[in-house]
Each structure stands twice: as structure tokens, then as C-alpha cells.
Design a protein around this motif. Structure first.
Motif, PDB file in Angstrom:
ATOM      1  N   GLY A  82      -6.796  -5.546  11.106  1.00 27.95           N
ATOM      2  CA  GLY A  82      -6.329  -5.808   9.761  1.00 27.95           C
ATOM      3  C   GLY A  82      -5.787  -4.549   9.110  1.00 27.95           C
ATOM      4  O   GLY A  82      -6.363  -3.467   9.274  1.00 27.95           O
ATOM      5  N   GLU A  93       0.821  -1.208   0.000  1.00 23.95           N
ATOM      6  CA  GLU A  93       0.000   0.000   0.000  1.00 23.95           C
ATOM      7  C   GLU A  93       0.857   1.261   0.000  1.00 23.95           C
ATOM      8  O   GLU A  93       0.430   2.305  -0.501  1.00 23.95           O
ATOM      9  CB  GLU A  93      -0.932   0.002   1.214  1.00 23.95           C
ATOM     10  N   PRO A 133      -4.949 -10.145   2.246  1.00 21.35           N
ATOM     11  CA  PRO A 133      -6.102  -9.516   2.897  1.00 21.35           C
ATOM     12  C   PRO A 133      -6.398 -10.149   4.254  1.00 21.35           C
ATOM     13  O   PRO A 133      -6.324 -11.372   4.422  1.00 21.35           O
ATOM     14  CB  PRO A 133      -7.247  -9.767   1.917  1.00 21.35           C
ATOM     15  N   THR A 193      -4.369  -4.899   5.718  1.00 17.91           N
ATOM     16  CA  THR A 193      -4.312  -5.173   4.280  1.00 17.91           C
ATOM     17  C   THR A 193      -5.719  -5.466   3.786  1.00 17.91           C
ATOM     18  O   THR A 193      -6.287  -6.506   4.106  1.00 17.91           O
ATOM     19  CB  THR A 193      -3.396  -6.368   3.965  1.00 17.91           C
ATOM     20  N   SER A 194      -6.275  -4.550   3.017  1.00 14.92           N
ATOM     21  CA  SER A 194      -7.620  -4.734   2.496  1.00 14.92           C
ATOM     22  C   SER A 194      -7.585  -5.621   1.258  1.00 14.92           C
ATOM     23  O   SER A 194      -6.536  -5.818   0.634  1.00 14.92           O
ATOM     24  CB  SER A 194      -8.239  -3.373   2.139  1.00 14.92           C
ATOM     25  N   GLU A 195      -8.754  -6.142   0.913  1.00 19.15           N
ATOM     26  CA  GLU A 195      -8.858  -6.939  -0.317  1.00 19.15           C
ATOM     27  C   GLU A 195      -8.394  -6.117  -1.514  1.00 19.15           C
ATOM     28  O   GLU A 195      -7.649  -6.600  -2.369  1.00 19.15           O
ATOM     29  CB  GLU A 195     -10.315  -7.373  -0.520  1.00 19.15           C
ATOM     30  N   GLU A 196      -8.829  -4.870  -1.556  1.00 18.93           N
ATOM     31  CA  GLU A 196      -8.522  -3.999  -2.696  1.00 18.93           C
ATOM     32  C   GLU A 196      -7.023  -3.733  -2.807  1.00 18.93           C
ATOM     33  O   GLU A 196      -6.429  -3.896  -3.884  1.00 18.93           O
ATOM     34  CB  GLU A 196      -9.274  -2.673  -2.547  1.00 18.93           C
TER      35      GLU A 196
END
Length: 288
Positions: free
Chosen positions: A62, A17, A52, A64-67
Motif C-alpha cells: 500500500g 502525497e 487508502p 496511500t495511507s488513511e492520513e
């Protein structure tokens, strides 16, 4: 005229990210991007920054997102990072004082540096130092990178640094004066509250067994980070500057021109947005 931005990335593991946030902002603004790594090798994202649902131990949530995980994977699997510019090929290495021709060597060294600044760095408008644990290894005390940073400061061009990448600003200094470039500045960075007690990992194309699969099994755990970045930054800014961690706030991005500093992963998108504001609107102060 289209702006040109350098992205400096570790070869020992970057956080996805922290690349994607500024990169997407620069892409959306139509900037030309040049990727730079210490030795011209393709950089490797840290696996957890592609996974994710990964729970960050200090934060307990969390990060780390899916996106973002998907975006990091797509960039890594594309050819975009395949042939980065080599910092080692670009900037000379400073001579050792023990050299029998030290004075002549240093004269030649500074002539080369001055030439790069005058003929090449003038063509770039900004620099981004991408964060992640790998920056501890091959960016923080990289003298070639320090000279690149010094060149940007001499040209009064903005430098954005994220997370552990902010350490490069603390250690970058004129070799003759040895005073940090961020002395008297307001900066943010990875605070001690957010440091791991265990699990600081590194990943890359380096391999103990000679393969191209990473550190034998592709990952190595060094426990806590090598240094407490907050303490280094507090010392580096001196009594007239300030380290502002903004612990408890979701994001932390500061501008004390020419420096844009970003605390960690969650601040990456904001860091990219603010970088564009610095370049397009002349923003010189933000977050303090």
C-alpha cells in the motif's frame, strides 16, 4: 521576511502525497504559497492517491495511507486550489522558426522572459514541481515551464521536483544551447524498477463528452508510462553526473544545488523537510 514558494501542478492528475508532503512543510514554516497550473485550471488528484489501501503494483504494498488520503481529499475539496496562476498567461510561447518575422519575434520573446525574471521571479524563493502521472502530459515538455525553471537557475534559487516531475529538469535547457540543466548533477527520480507495466492513469477536468467529469468516466489508462524516466535522467546528467535511484531504500531525496529531487510518493515528506533546510540553513548537498 516571509518566503514565497511556487507550486507547479499538472492539470492531468497529481499524486496527493507529493503535494501534501512539501505543502505541509512550507505551511509549517510560514511560507506564502502560490499554486501554478499550465492553464489556470484547478488540478485534480489521482483517485488512487486518495484511496487508502491502494496497492502499488511494482512495490506490492500500500502506498496511500488513511492520513494522506484524507489530507489530499480535504485540500482538493477546499477552495485552496480553485484559482491557480496560469502559466500560459504568465509566460509567452516561443515563436516557430517558420515565422516570417522569426528573429524579431525571438527578440521580443526574450525581452519578455528577461522582464519576468527581473521583475517577478525575484520575488519568489523556491519552486516545487509536484509529481504524479499527469506531469508526463503537460509539464515535462512545457516550454513555458522550462523558461520558469531557467529563470530560477539564473537567479540561483532552489527547485524541488518529485517523481515524474523531475523530467522537467531533464528537458529544461537554454533553447540556444540545448544542453540539459542537470548535466553534471546528481539526481534521483522514478526508477525503471518502480514503473508500472499497466495502469498509468490520468485524471482531470478534460472530457471527451464535453462534460466536466473527466475523461468520460473520469479516468483513462495508458498502460506503462510514456517514457522510462530513469533512462532519460541517466542520459541527461552526462558522464560527470549520476542518477541515484536508491532502489530498495524506503526513500530517496537528493540535493545538488539548486536542484532537490525526490524519487516518488514515500519521499514526499522528506522532500518538504529538505526544501525547508535548503531555504533556512543553506543546505546545498544531501543524499550523495
Amino acid at each position: 521576511m516571509t518566503k514565497n514558494v511556487l507550486f507547479i501542478i499538472s492539470e492531468w492528475g497529481y499524486w496527493g502525497e507529493e503535494l501534501i508532503g512539501p505543502l505541509e512543510a512550507c505551511d509549517a514554516a510560514g511560507y506564502n504559497i502560490t499554486f501554478v497550473t499550465p492553464n489556470g485550471k484547478k488540478p485534480t488528484p489521482l483517485s488512487v492517491s486518495c484511496a487508502p489501501g491502494y496497492i502499488d503494483p511494482p512495490l506490492g504494498r500500500g502506498v496511500t495511507s488513511e492520513e494522506m488520503g484524507a489530507k489530499t481529499t480535504r485540500v482538493h475539496e477546499s477552495d485552496r486550489l480553485d484559482s491557480p496562476k496560469s502559466l500560459a498567461d504568465w509566460f509567452p510561447l516561443r515563436a516557430y522558426p517558420s515565422s516570417p518575422t522569426y528573429l524579431r519575434d525571438m527578440e521580443a520573446y526574450y525581452q519578455k522572459i528577461d522582464k519576468i525574471i527581473a521583475e517577478e521571479l525575484v520575488n519568489y524563493d523556491a519552486m516545487v514541481i509536484v509529481g504524479g502521472s499527469g506531469a508526463l502530459i503537460d509539464l515535462a515538455n512545457n516550454s513555458r515551464l522550462h523558461e520558469l525553471i531557467l529563470g530560477f537557475v539564473k537567479l540561483n534559487k532552489p527547485i524541488a521536483a518529485e517523481c515524474y516531475g523531475v523530467t522537467c529538469l531533464a528537458f529544461a535547457r537554454d533553447f540556444r544551447e540545448k544542453k540539459s540543466l542537470i548535466w553534471g548533477k546528481h539526481v534521483t527520480g522514478h526508477p525503471i524498477d518502480y514503473d508500472y507495466l499497466d495502469g498509468t492513469g490520468f485524471e482531470g477536468p478534460h472530457a471527451i463528452d464535453g462534460s466536466k467529469k473527466g475523461f468520460g468516466d473520469g479516468y483513462i489508462n495508458f498502460g506503462p508510462p510514456f517514457y522510462p524516466l530513469e533512462f532519460i535522467l541517466r542520459d541527461a546528467v552526462g558522464p560527470d553526473g549520476a542518477f541515484i535511484g536508491n532502489v530498495g531504500h524506503q526513500t530517496s531525496v537528493l540535493v545538488d544545488y539548486p536542484f532537490i529531487t525526490s524519487r516518488s510518493t514515500a519521499s514526499s515528506v522528506e522532500c518538504g523537510r529538505i526544501l525547508v533546510e535548503v531555504l533556512e540553513k543553506g543546505l546545498t548537498r544531501y543524499g550523495w
